[in-house]
Design an enzyme around this catalytic site. Structure first.
Site, PDB file in Angstrom:
ATOM      1  CE  LYS A   1      27.865  45.021 -23.980  1.00 49.66           C
ATOM      2  NZ  LYS A   1      27.222  44.950 -22.657  1.00 49.66           N
ATOM      3  CG  ASN A   2      26.364  41.350 -22.548  1.00 44.91           C
ATOM      4  OD1 ASN A   2      27.093  42.289 -22.224  1.00 44.91           O
ATOM      5  ND2 ASN A   2      25.103  41.512 -22.916  1.00 44.91           N
TER       6      ASN A   2
ATOM      7  CB  CYS B   1      20.453  51.658 -15.325  1.00 45.36           C
ATOM      8  SG  CYS B   1      20.467  50.848 -16.908  1.00 45.36           S
TER       9      CYS B   1
ATOM     10  NE  ARG C   1      20.088  46.618 -16.413  1.00 42.84           N
ATOM     11  CZ  ARG C   1      21.208  46.521 -17.124  1.00 42.84           C
ATOM     12  NH1 ARG C   1      21.782  47.606 -17.598  1.00 42.84           N
ATOM     13  NH2 ARG C   1      21.766  45.357 -17.353  1.00 42.84           N
TER      14      ARG C   1
ATOM     15  CG  ASP D   1      20.623  43.006 -24.659  1.00 45.62           C
ATOM     16  OD1 ASP D   1      20.025  43.825 -23.941  1.00 45.62           O
ATOM     17  OD2 ASP D   1      21.516  42.251 -24.228  1.00 45.62           O
TER      18      ASP D   1
ATOM     19  NE  ARG E   1      28.542  50.795 -21.650  1.00 45.98           N
ATOM     20  CZ  ARG E   1      27.833  50.737 -20.547  1.00 45.98           C
ATOM     21  NH1 ARG E   1      26.978  51.694 -20.259  1.00 45.98           N
ATOM     22  NH2 ARG E   1      27.950  49.721 -19.713  1.00 45.98           N
TER      23      ARG E   1
HETATM   24  N1  EPU Z   1      16.694  41.618 -11.665  1.00 42.97           N
HETATM   25  C1  EPU Z   1      16.250  41.850 -10.395  1.00 42.97           C
HETATM   26  N2  EPU Z   1      17.165  41.824  -9.384  1.00 42.97           N
HETATM   27  C2  EPU Z   1      18.481  41.555  -9.596  1.00 42.97           C
HETATM   28  C3  EPU Z   1      18.921  41.331 -10.909  1.00 42.97           C
HETATM   29  C4  EPU Z   1      18.000  41.366 -11.925  1.00 42.97           C
HETATM   30  O1  EPU Z   1      15.064  42.077 -10.160  1.00 42.97           O
HETATM   31  O2  EPU Z   1      19.256  41.546  -8.630  1.00 42.97           O
HETATM   32  C5  EPU Z   1      15.733  41.658 -12.797  1.00 42.97           C
HETATM   33  C6  EPU Z   1      15.994  42.800 -13.773  1.00 42.97           C
HETATM   34  O3  EPU Z   1      15.445  44.010 -13.354  1.00 42.97           O
HETATM   35  C7  EPU Z   1      15.400  42.262 -15.062  1.00 42.97           C
HETATM   36  C8  EPU Z   1      15.609  40.743 -14.936  1.00 42.97           C
HETATM   37  O4  EPU Z   1      15.910  40.494 -13.571  1.00 42.97           O
HETATM   38  O5  EPU Z   1      14.031  42.537 -15.094  1.00 42.97           O
HETATM   39  C9  EPU Z   1      16.696  40.179 -15.804  1.00 42.97           C
HETATM   40  O6  EPU Z   1      17.886  40.946 -15.671  1.00 42.97           O
HETATM   41  P1  EPU Z   1      19.322  40.263 -15.670  1.00 42.97           P
HETATM   42  O7  EPU Z   1      19.852  40.256 -14.292  1.00 42.97           O
HETATM   43  O8  EPU Z   1      19.216  38.952 -16.378  1.00 42.97           O
HETATM   44  O9  EPU Z   1      20.169  41.278 -16.546  1.00 42.97           O
HETATM   45  P2  EPU Z   1      21.695  41.644 -16.341  1.00 42.97           P
HETATM   46  O10 EPU Z   1      22.472  40.458 -15.955  1.00 42.97           O
HETATM   47  O11 EPU Z   1      21.795  42.861 -15.495  1.00 42.97           O
HETATM   48  C10 EPU Z   1      22.375  41.079 -18.809  1.00 42.97           C
HETATM   49  C11 EPU Z   1      23.042  41.798 -19.937  1.00 42.97           C
HETATM   50  C12 EPU Z   1      22.107  42.848 -20.505  1.00 42.97           C
HETATM   51  C13 EPU Z   1      20.811  42.167 -20.953  1.00 42.97           C
HETATM   52  C14 EPU Z   1      20.190  41.374 -19.806  1.00 42.97           C
HETATM   53  C15 EPU Z   1      18.983  40.559 -20.208  1.00 42.97           C
HETATM   54  C16 EPU Z   1      25.372  41.748 -19.340  1.00 42.97           C
HETATM   55  C17 EPU Z   1      26.584  42.485 -18.899  1.00 42.97           C
HETATM   56  N3  EPU Z   1      24.249  42.441 -19.444  1.00 42.97           N
HETATM   57  O12 EPU Z   1      22.079  42.072 -17.820  1.00 42.97           O
HETATM   58  O13 EPU Z   1      22.772  43.398 -21.637  1.00 42.97           O
HETATM   59  O14 EPU Z   1      19.887  43.129 -21.394  1.00 42.97           O
HETATM   60  O15 EPU Z   1      21.180  40.443 -19.275  1.00 42.97           O
HETATM   61  O16 EPU Z   1      19.302  39.647 -21.191  1.00 42.97           O
HETATM   62  O17 EPU Z   1      25.442  40.556 -19.610  1.00 42.97           O
HETATM   63  C18 EPU Z   1      23.342  45.063 -23.191  1.00 42.97           C
HETATM   64  O18 EPU Z   1      24.267  44.339 -23.579  1.00 42.97           O
HETATM   65  O19 EPU Z   1      22.944  46.079 -23.838  1.00 42.97           O
HETATM   66  C19 EPU Z   1      22.654  44.731 -21.947  1.00 42.97           C
HETATM   67  C20 EPU Z   1      21.969  45.617 -21.245  1.00 42.97           C
END
Ligand code: EPU
Length: 436
Positions: free
Chosen positions: A22-23, A118, A123, A312, A404
């Site tokens: 998915k991701n 969320c 997030r 995850d 999802r």
């Molecule tokens: N963060 C910030 N500011 C930002 C973005 C992120 O502070 O603008 C912080 C977050 O709060 C977190 C850290 O950075 O503490 C890492 O978050 P990241 O941005 O890497 O997560 P994401 O891209 O929003 C993806 C996956 C998530 C998975 C995380 C971590 C997708 C669509 N989602 O989220 O997947 O948990 O990386 O590996 O790729 C899931 O599939 O259940 C899921 C939630």
């Protein structure tokens, strides 16, 4: 609304196929918007999040045709004439925010709703916005929407350091940078397999990237990208989930085979922790064979960015610990309060207690079937795993969360010996008064 009904304590036997990621698929779909023409993605899972994002793409003018039989998807992005991602869709799925980078890169402008809350939080998307600003975009906030413009129709490019490293922000900034006038640099870039695959797809489309898979990602903008055919990778979180399922519900001495997998994508920390539980895992090029031990050893884990233990998989790991002989902890350093599943697992008889960003799990207590409620994707699958090892019948409610991100989960588990059934359920029906 459906629910899953599981008769626990049935052994998991045979094999489980892993679906496409998915991701990894979501950013590939976003990248398709950068190319004038028809992109074909293969090994795309049929999931609610993929359907939602397909709809987001269609709003912008793309024609998206999924072929669920073959797990293919074609995205015709010849005409992208409405650079907007509406609240109604972005609120359903945060990854829709990838439209900011994709639309800016393709159209020089974007109007994308802020994701909002969320299931666990916070997030933020500050790094996405600041990173794209650093490439030269002008950004305003209007009625809950981020309105972004590239002066002169094309971004100039620039440098940005992510702190902390972020999967989503790395992808969003790279989407915007690929067609910029000049060069860009993302420091402390994410190196998760999903990001690496996405960068490789961009490269195949004609983007010029340096440092793929390292913490410094350099992107030299090009005028335009071309459409491609690209095979999406297997879902690493589904693989990890199935490995845990096999360790807790498999028959000792009888390996369970997980197929269509890419074990390299799991990261060293997960494999290492998994082996220390006593479960045996044989890793092949595209499969993993897991043999459950007689007794699971308690192994504490701390989540981290890749190749660390994936956040995850921490909810699923908690269920494994509840089956282990002794106590151990789960600490999440990526999301400090992703623990909505704990009270639900405790309803099944688990002994787990949250303290700060750590869960202490006292293993070895017999779980007993109950009605439990999903609160998010990974929480829901942890409840399914717990139901599989609990005595009696477990009902997992609100499984739209599960849909999802896990394709035909009940079908796959049922084919491997688990007694599990999806049944329609009216959550708001009132219980009948007790007859005198
Ligand atoms: N963060 C910030 N500011 C930002 C973005 C992120 O502070 O603008 C912080 C977050 O709060 C977190 C850290 O950075 O503490 C890492 O978050 P990241 O941005 O890497 O997560 P994401 O891209 O929003 C993806 C996956 C998530 C998975 C995380 C971590 C997708 C669509 N989602 O989220 O997947 O948990 O990386 O590996 O790729 C899931 O599939 O259940 C899921 C939630």
């Amino acid at each position: 609304m459906d629910k899953l009904v599981i008769q626990g304590r049935r052994p998991l036997r045979g094999s489980l196929p892993v679906s496409g990621s998915k991701n990894a698929a979501l950013p590939l779909m976003a990248a398709a918007l950068l190319a004038d023409g028809v992109t074909t993605l293969q090994n795309v899972p049929t999931l609610r999040d993929i359907k939602t994002f397909a709809h987001v793409l269609r709003i912008s003018g793309a024609s998206v045709k999924p072929d669920p039989e073959r797990h293919h998807m074609t995205i015709d992005a010849s005409r992208i004439d409405f650079p907007e991602a509406p609240y109604e869709l972005v609120k359903k799925m945060r990854a829709s925010f990838y439209m900011l980078g994709a639309l800016l890169g393709r159209c020089g402008q974007a109007r994308v709703s802020l994701p909002g809350g969320c299931a666990w939080g916070p997030r933020p998307v500050n790094l996405h916005i600041e990173g794209i600003k650093a490439l030269g975009a002008e950004i305003d906030l209007d009625g809950g929407y981020v309105v972004a413009t590239a002066p002169g129709g094309r971004l100039n490019g620039g440098s940005y350091r992510l702190e902390p490293s972020s999967v989503g922000a790395t992808i969003n900034i790279a989407l915007a940078a690929a067609t910029a006038r000049g060069g860009s640099r993302i420091e402390n870039a994410a190196i998760e397999p999903d990001v690496v695959e996405f960068c490789q797809a961009l490269e195949k489309m004609g983007a010029r990237l340096n440092g793929i898979g390292t913490r410094t990602l350099e992107i030299e903008g090009v005028e335009a990208l071309r459409p491609i055919t690209f095979r999406n990778s297997p879902d690493r979180i589904e693989l990890g989930t199935f490995m845990i399922a096999a360790a807790i519900a498999g028959v000792p001495g009888e390996p369970v085979r997980l197929t269509n997998a890419n074990p390299d994508h799991l990261g060293a920390d997960f494999i290492d922790a998994f082996r220390r539980t006593g479960a045996v895992c044989v890793i092949g090029p595209d499969y993993v064979e897991v043999t459950a031990p007689q007794t699971l050893q308690p192994v504490s884990i701390t989540t981290g960015i890749y190749p660390g233990f994936p956040t995850d998989l921490q909810a699923q790991w908690t269920v494994l610990l509840a089956q282990a002989h002794g106590s151990a902890t789960v600490t999440d350093t990526v999301y400090g309060d992703r623990f909505n599943h704990i009270p639900e697992l405790n309803r099944l008889g688990a002994r787990a207690m949250v303290a700060g960003n750590t869960v202490e799990v006292e293993g070895g207590h017999v779980l007993k079937g109950a009605q439990v409620m999903s609160t998010d994707l990974r929480a829901s699958v942890s409840l399914v795993l717990a139901g599989m090892v609990a005595e009696g019948e477990t009902h997992v409610l609100r499984i739209y969360h599960l849909d999802r991100g896990y394709e035909r989960l009940e079908e796959k588990l049922a084919n491997a010996g688990i007694e599990i059934e999806r049944v329609p359920y009216d959550e708001f029906a009132q219980p009948e008064p007790h007859a005198a």
